[in-house]
Design an enzyme around this catalytic site. Structure first.
Site, PDB file in Angstrom:
ATOM      1  N   ARG A 127      52.594 -28.021  57.596  1.00  0.00           N
ATOM      2  CA  ARG A 127      53.491 -29.112  58.019  1.00  0.00           C
ATOM      3  C   ARG A 127      54.170 -29.677  56.789  1.00  0.00           C
ATOM      4  O   ARG A 127      53.626 -30.513  56.091  1.00  0.00           O
ATOM      5  CB  ARG A 127      52.675 -30.203  58.723  1.00  0.00           C
ATOM      6  CG  ARG A 127      53.511 -31.390  59.192  1.00  0.00           C
ATOM      7  CD  ARG A 127      52.625 -32.344  59.984  1.00  0.00           C
ATOM      8  NE  ARG A 127      53.324 -33.536  60.464  1.00  0.00           N
ATOM      9  CZ  ARG A 127      53.387 -34.687  59.794  1.00  0.00           C
ATOM     10  NH1 ARG A 127      52.793 -34.798  58.624  1.00  0.00           N
ATOM     11  NH2 ARG A 127      54.036 -35.719  60.299  1.00  0.00           N
ATOM     12  N   SER A 186      53.119 -31.833  70.911  1.00  0.00           N
ATOM     13  CA  SER A 186      52.628 -33.216  70.807  1.00  0.00           C
ATOM     14  C   SER A 186      52.976 -33.946  72.086  1.00  0.00           C
ATOM     15  O   SER A 186      54.120 -33.882  72.545  1.00  0.00           O
ATOM     16  CB  SER A 186      53.330 -33.952  69.656  1.00  0.00           C
ATOM     17  OG  SER A 186      53.099 -33.320  68.449  1.00  0.00           O
ATOM     18  N   LYS A 243      51.047 -40.610  59.166  1.00  0.00           N
ATOM     19  CA  LYS A 243      52.287 -40.576  59.967  1.00  0.00           C
ATOM     20  C   LYS A 243      53.086 -41.822  59.636  1.00  0.00           C
ATOM     21  O   LYS A 243      52.597 -42.928  59.777  1.00  0.00           O
ATOM     22  CB  LYS A 243      51.904 -40.548  61.451  1.00  0.00           C
ATOM     23  CG  LYS A 243      53.102 -40.283  62.344  1.00  0.00           C
ATOM     24  CD  LYS A 243      52.929 -39.007  63.139  1.00  0.00           C
ATOM     25  CE  LYS A 243      54.100 -38.900  64.114  1.00  0.00           C
ATOM     26  NZ  LYS A 243      54.841 -37.669  64.021  1.00  0.00           N
TER      27      LYS A 243
HETATM   28  C1  LIG Z   1      52.627 -34.381  65.032  1.00  0.00           C
HETATM   29  C2  LIG Z   1      51.598 -33.548  65.352  1.00  0.00           C
HETATM   30  C3  LIG Z   1      50.694 -33.854  66.426  1.00  0.00           C
HETATM   31  N1  LIG Z   1      49.674 -33.010  66.731  1.00  0.00           N
HETATM   32  C4  LIG Z   1      49.517 -31.889  66.015  1.00  0.00           C
HETATM   33  C5  LIG Z   1      48.349 -30.992  66.397  1.00  0.00           C
HETATM   34  F1  LIG Z   1      47.209 -31.542  65.957  1.00  0.00           F
HETATM   35  F2  LIG Z   1      48.503 -29.784  65.859  1.00  0.00           F
HETATM   36  F3  LIG Z   1      48.281 -30.896  67.739  1.00  0.00           F
HETATM   37  N2  LIG Z   1      50.303 -31.528  64.995  1.00  0.00           N
HETATM   38  C6  LIG Z   1      51.363 -32.306  64.619  1.00  0.00           C
HETATM   39  N3  LIG Z   1      52.122 -31.961  63.653  1.00  0.00           N
END
Ligand SMILES: C=C1C=NC(C(F)(F)F)=NC1=N
Ligand SMILES: [Mg+2]
Length: 220
Positions: free
Chosen positions: A44, A115, A144
């Site tokens: 990411r 998500s 975040k």
């Molecule tokens: C914003 C996000 C929310 N959930 C997930 C995951 F945990 F992979 F499901 N990855 C992300 N990048």
């Protein structure tokens, strides 16, 4: 890549990282996390100072190779084109990204994670062909930047009460001390960024997280 393991097993301990997370060298931190027992990895590369273009692709290639050597599936966040270039094992998309149904067509039968924050988003994602749902933020998180309402464990319980069977992974502020709550609420696993990438000893942090999750899974 065919999976001997089912998606819900892969979600047990899902490490997410990019060059901006943690102070260590991403390749070293990933290697430590793999040795500590992560079951899935997501690249990411996002936010302040994130790599772009060739630099991003080269880091992705190196991290994918580390995962491939260890047999850990490699997921790319948001960037479908990069995922296809790297022949990643799957992608993860958010509500603000391309419609999941379009992404599903682009990636064939690779893993598709979405998500979701509400029941209707969950039903839509499932209709669009999602293999798993990312739910969160479960706890207050420092990774975040856009402060979304903390959804907490009650959302996982609500999804399960509405008979959503799709594999669910919790995200947001998860660490060893609270990881079992996510499983108890009905999650199949936990995803973490800072708990591993920001740890003094990434391998030890991973081992402890894995123990916390596995212990609760055995009790379920
Ligand atoms: C914003 C996000 C929310 N959930 C997930 C995951 F945990 F992979 F499901 N990855 C992300 N990048
Ligand atoms: Mg996204």
């Amino acid at each position: 890549m065919d999976y001997k393991q089912k998606i819900e097993d892969l979600l047990t301990l899902y490490f997410i990282m990019g060059s901006q997370n943690g102070q260590g060298n991403p390749e070293y931190v990933l290697q430590q996390a793999i040795e500590g027992g992560i079951t899935l990895f997501q690249f990411r590369e996002k936010g302040e100072g994130a790599l772009q273009g060739d630099e991003k692709r080269r880091l992705g290639e190196r991290l994918k190779q580390i995962c491939k050597d260890a047999g850990v599936p490699f997921i790319v966040n948001d960037d479908i084109e990069l995922a296809m270039q790297l022949d990643a094992d799957g992608v993860h998309v958010g509500q603000e990204d391309e419609k999941a149904a379009v992404t599903r067509k682009q990636i064939g039968n690779k893993i598709l994670g979405v998500s979701t924050h509400t029941l209707e988003e969950a039903h839509q994602a499932i209709a669009d062909g999602a293999d798993y749902l990312g739910l969160g933020p479960i706890f207050p998180t420092e990774s975040k930047d856009d402060i979304r309402k903390v959804h907490g464990l009650d959302l996982i319980q609500a999804f399960r009460r509405h008979d959503i069977q799709t594999p669910i992974v919790g995200i947001g502020g998860i660490m060893s001390a609270n990881a079992s709550d996510v499983i108890q609420a009905g999650g199949d696993g936990v995803s973490v960024i800072s708990a591993i990438a920001g740890a003094e000893d990434a391998k030890q942090a991973t081992v402890q997280l894995k123990q916390a999750v596995r212990k609760e899974q055995l009790e379920d």
